[in-house]
Design a protein around this motif. Structure first.
Motif, mmCIF file in Angstrom:
data_model
loop_
_atom_site.group_PDB
_atom_site.id
_atom_site.type_symbol
_atom_site.label_atom_id
_atom_site.label_comp_id
_atom_site.label_asym_id
_atom_site.label_seq_id
_atom_site.Cartn_x
_atom_site.Cartn_y
_atom_site.Cartn_z
ATOM 1 N N HIS A 146 -8.342 -0.165 2.923
ATOM 2 C CA HIS A 146 -8.388 -0.424 1.445
ATOM 3 C C HIS A 146 -8.827 0.755 0.820
ATOM 4 O O HIS A 146 -8.975 0.469 -0.557
ATOM 5 C CB HIS A 146 -8.848 -1.609 1.375
ATOM 6 N N ARG A 166 -16.300 -8.949 2.281
ATOM 7 C CA ARG A 166 -15.299 -9.284 3.228
ATOM 8 C C ARG A 166 -15.485 -10.634 3.992
ATOM 9 O O ARG A 166 -16.615 -11.328 3.772
ATOM 10 C CB ARG A 166 -15.248 -8.421 4.446
ATOM 11 N N ARG A 196 0.781 -1.218 0.097
ATOM 12 C CA ARG A 196 0.031 -0.266 0.021
ATOM 13 C C ARG A 196 1.032 1.327 -0.179
ATOM 14 O O ARG A 196 0.555 2.380 -0.802
ATOM 15 C CB ARG A 196 -0.902 0.181 0.959
ATOM 16 N N CYS A 225 -9.874 3.648 -1.877
ATOM 17 C CA CYS A 225 -9.151 3.605 -3.196
ATOM 18 C C CYS A 225 -7.941 4.267 -3.109
ATOM 19 O O CYS A 225 -7.841 5.677 -2.723
ATOM 20 C CB CYS A 225 -10.003 4.235 -4.214
HETATM 21 C C1 HEM Z 1 -14.236 6.581 -10.012
HETATM 22 C C2 HEM Z 1 -13.243 5.850 -10.042
HETATM 23 C C3 HEM Z 1 -13.056 4.715 -8.969
HETATM 24 C C4 HEM Z 1 -13.764 4.233 -8.033
HETATM 25 C C5 HEM Z 1 -15.249 4.399 -7.777
HETATM 26 C C6 HEM Z 1 -12.962 3.142 -7.000
HETATM 27 C C7 HEM Z 1 -13.497 2.671 -6.080
HETATM 28 C C8 HEM Z 1 -12.653 1.823 -5.234
HETATM 29 C C9 HEM Z 1 -13.003 1.300 -3.989
HETATM 30 C C10 HEM Z 1 -14.468 1.051 -3.524
HETATM 31 C C11 HEM Z 1 -12.158 0.602 -3.493
HETATM 32 C C12 HEM Z 1 -12.186 0.007 -2.127
HETATM 33 C C13 HEM Z 1 -11.885 -1.584 -1.942
HETATM 34 C C14 HEM Z 1 -12.315 -2.434 -0.875
HETATM 35 O O1 HEM Z 1 -12.368 -1.759 0.204
HETATM 36 O O2 HEM Z 1 -12.364 -3.537 -0.782
HETATM 37 C C15 HEM Z 1 -11.076 0.714 -4.164
HETATM 38 C C16 HEM Z 1 -9.491 0.531 -3.991
HETATM 39 C C17 HEM Z 1 -8.700 0.299 -4.939
HETATM 40 N N1 HEM Z 1 -8.614 1.267 -6.116
HETATM 41 FE FE1 HEM Z 1 -10.325 2.367 -6.747
HETATM 42 N N2 HEM Z 1 -11.534 3.168 -7.628
HETATM 43 C C18 HEM Z 1 -11.640 4.197 -8.601
HETATM 44 C C19 HEM Z 1 -10.383 4.336 -9.369
HETATM 45 C C20 HEM Z 1 -9.361 3.898 -9.491
HETATM 46 C C21 HEM Z 1 -8.232 4.079 -10.253
HETATM 47 C C22 HEM Z 1 -8.275 5.065 -11.088
HETATM 48 C C23 HEM Z 1 -7.123 3.390 -9.578
HETATM 49 C C24 HEM Z 1 -5.758 3.052 -10.140
HETATM 50 C C25 HEM Z 1 -5.054 3.963 -10.794
HETATM 51 C C26 HEM Z 1 -7.606 2.537 -8.782
HETATM 52 C C27 HEM Z 1 -6.686 1.823 -7.793
HETATM 53 C C28 HEM Z 1 -7.290 1.110 -6.632
HETATM 54 C C29 HEM Z 1 -6.526 0.387 -5.675
HETATM 55 C C30 HEM Z 1 -5.310 -0.020 -5.995
HETATM 56 C C31 HEM Z 1 -7.487 -0.257 -4.908
HETATM 57 C C32 HEM Z 1 -7.028 -0.956 -3.620
HETATM 58 C C33 HEM Z 1 -6.331 -0.396 -2.521
HETATM 59 C C34 HEM Z 1 -5.882 -1.202 -1.554
HETATM 60 O O3 HEM Z 1 -6.428 -2.518 -1.236
HETATM 61 O O4 HEM Z 1 -5.150 -0.760 -0.417
HETATM 62 N N3 HEM Z 1 -8.977 3.040 -8.466
HETATM 63 N N4 HEM Z 1 -11.414 1.489 -5.436
#
Ligand code: HEM
Length: 421
Positions: free
Chosen positions: A358, A301, A110, A360
């Motif tokens: 986690h 989860r 992370r 985003c």
């Molecule tokens: C409107 C756009 C986006 C939405 C609505 C969104 C939504 C989310 C959500 C709800 C999670 C939480 C997952 C969880 O707790 O189980 C998440 C995690 C994540 N998202 Fe996004 N996301 C978006 C765009 C992006 C983009 C553009 C990227 C990459 C460049 C990205 C990379 C990630 C990553 C790497 C995680 C995991 C973080 C972790 O596990 O620590 N997301 N996203």
């Protein structure tokens, strides 16, 4: 029986029990109404579908669960089958780091993700985001009509270009990431994408990682490869787990947010005109679109130990679905008139990007891409109109909402770039 009627018994002995399935057609036809009914009657409920799972639809329950990694684990386990544990049903795909791990194991990955996606680093790629958005619009603008569902292409080409993966594959990524989110789970299309196309694309990423290991450059993959995990160099496999998550996290979500916002703006021309007249409203408007359209509707989860949680008895190994979209429309989350789309809403502590360890990691890039796409469409195609009769929503809207077809017309305009897609 309607979906949310409370039913008498659960084979697993859990209570209260409802007849609910986030992957069902009935839920997909109206996810907002379906969650509203559930939230107002049983904000923490058990359903027997998919082997049984808790559905958390109230703001506070979702918030509390997402912030307690010990009680509500994201890590893979044998409970509920094989595969990625944040999905119900689970999907047997390549590991994704850090999302498939709990703290403390998740933390070193992370930290790298955070450094890669800081607001400052994201700001540096703004010119690229703008260039590809213009190039994509150039491809459509002379025709006067387009299927705005193909906007998945924009986050796809930007992500692939940013990661410096083979650019000619952007259409494959765009198609695969739309279909994996939307195609019915028993369809041939879903099978083809999940069993052939995505694994083939993963293989191609693997090759690039091996090349970058030998010849590092100034690109995100080399950046990840240059880091250590607990004092030893990160492996190529771990790098793949992170890169694959970046691609799957950003492509479909941004496309979904942009498509849903444009469809809504077409149906609400007075708000569309306000955004055209005052582009400074866009930043706040995107927060509201995130809240009401919540591209990632719900993720799962696994319960870590027996406990009482918000008045129900949960057991170790139980699966639980955290409905971000529902929490963001719960008045108890501090949202006045939660079903009203108010582009000036403030504060707006929506759950669209999740909560907790986690949350985003790509939110800054996601926001930049969505704001750029919406701003440029409003600027260059201001009279665009979506044909409601031709709109086709994803057949399955349990995890991600969006459109398979979004036929749109507009007054043709000039290209602005010499380069072509
Ligand atoms: C409107 C756009 C986006 C939405 C609505 C969104 C939504 C989310 C959500 C709800 C999670 C939480 C997952 C969880 O707790 O189980 C998440 C995690 C994540 N998202 Fe996004 N996301 C978006 C765009 C992006 C983009 C553009 C990227 C990459 C460049 C990205 C990379 C990630 C990553 C790497 C995680 C995991 C973080 C972790 O596990 O620590 N997301 N996203």
């Amino acid at each position: 029986m309607t979906e949310q009627q409370t039913v008498e018994n659960s084979a697993h002995g859990r209570r209260p029990v409802v007849d609910f399935d986030h992957n069902a057609d009935s839920h997909g036809r109206d996810p907002v109404g379906s969650y509203r009914k559930l939230r107002e009657s049983t904000p923490v409920a058990w359903t027997e579908k998919w082997g049984g799972y808790w559905v958390l639809s109230g703001y506070q329950a979702i918030f509390d669960a997402a912030r307690d990694d010990e009680m509500f684990s994201s890590a893979r386990s044998h409970h509920g089958g094989e595969g990625q544990a944040i999905l119900i049903p689970k999907r047997p795909i390549t590991d994704h780091y850090p999302i498939d791990l709990d703290p403390p194991e998740s933390l070193p990955y992370r930290r790298i993700m955070n450094q890669l996606l800081t607001p400052q680093r994201v700001e540096k790629i703004r010119p690229m985001v703008e260039r590809y958005t213009d190039m994509f619009i150039d491809d459509l603008i002379e025709k006067g009509e387009a299927d705005f569902a193909t906007l998945t292409g924009i986050p796809s080409i930007i992500t692939i270009a940013w990661l410096e993966l083979p650019l000619e594959d952007w259409r494959r990524y765009s198609f695969a990431h739309r279909k994996i989110l939307s195609a019915p789970l028993d369809s041939a299309e879903y099978k083809m994408v999940s069993e052939e196309e995505l694994p083939a694309l993963t293989e191609s990423v693997k090759k690039v990682i091996a090349e970058r290991k030998l010849n590092p450059g100034d690109d995100p993959i080399s950046f990840i490869l240059g880091h250590e995990i607990n004092g030893r160099p990160i492996t190529e496999e771990e790098t793949l787990n992170m890169v694959d998550l970046i691609i799957s996290g950003g492509v479909g979500t941004v496309a979904s947010l942009s498509g849903q916002s444009l469809e809504w703006l077409s149906a609400n021309p007075e708000v569309k005109q306000r955004l055209i007249d005052d582009p400074s409203l866009m930043q706040n408007a995107v927060e509201e679109f995130l809240r009401v359209f919540s591209p990632t509707q719900a993720l799962a989860r696994t319960v870590g130990k027996d406990a009482e949680f918000h008045g129900v008895e949960i057991k170790e190994g139980d699966r639980a679905l955290l409905a971000w979209s529902s929490g963001s429309r719960d008045a108890a989350g501090g949202f006045e008139n939660p079903d009203v789309v108010d582009i000036e809403r403030f504060p707006n502590r929506h759950l669209a990007f999740g909560v907790g360890s986690h949350r985003c990691a790509g939110s800054h890039l996601g926001r930049l891409m969505a704001r750029t796409i919406l701003s440029k469409v409003l600027e260059r195609m201001p009279d665009f109109k979506v044909d409601p009769a031709g709109v086709v929503r994803y057949p399955r809207q349990g995890v991600n909402t969006g459109f398979d077809q979004l036929p749109t017309t507009f007054t043709p305009g000039p290209r602005v770039l010499d380069e072509r897609l």
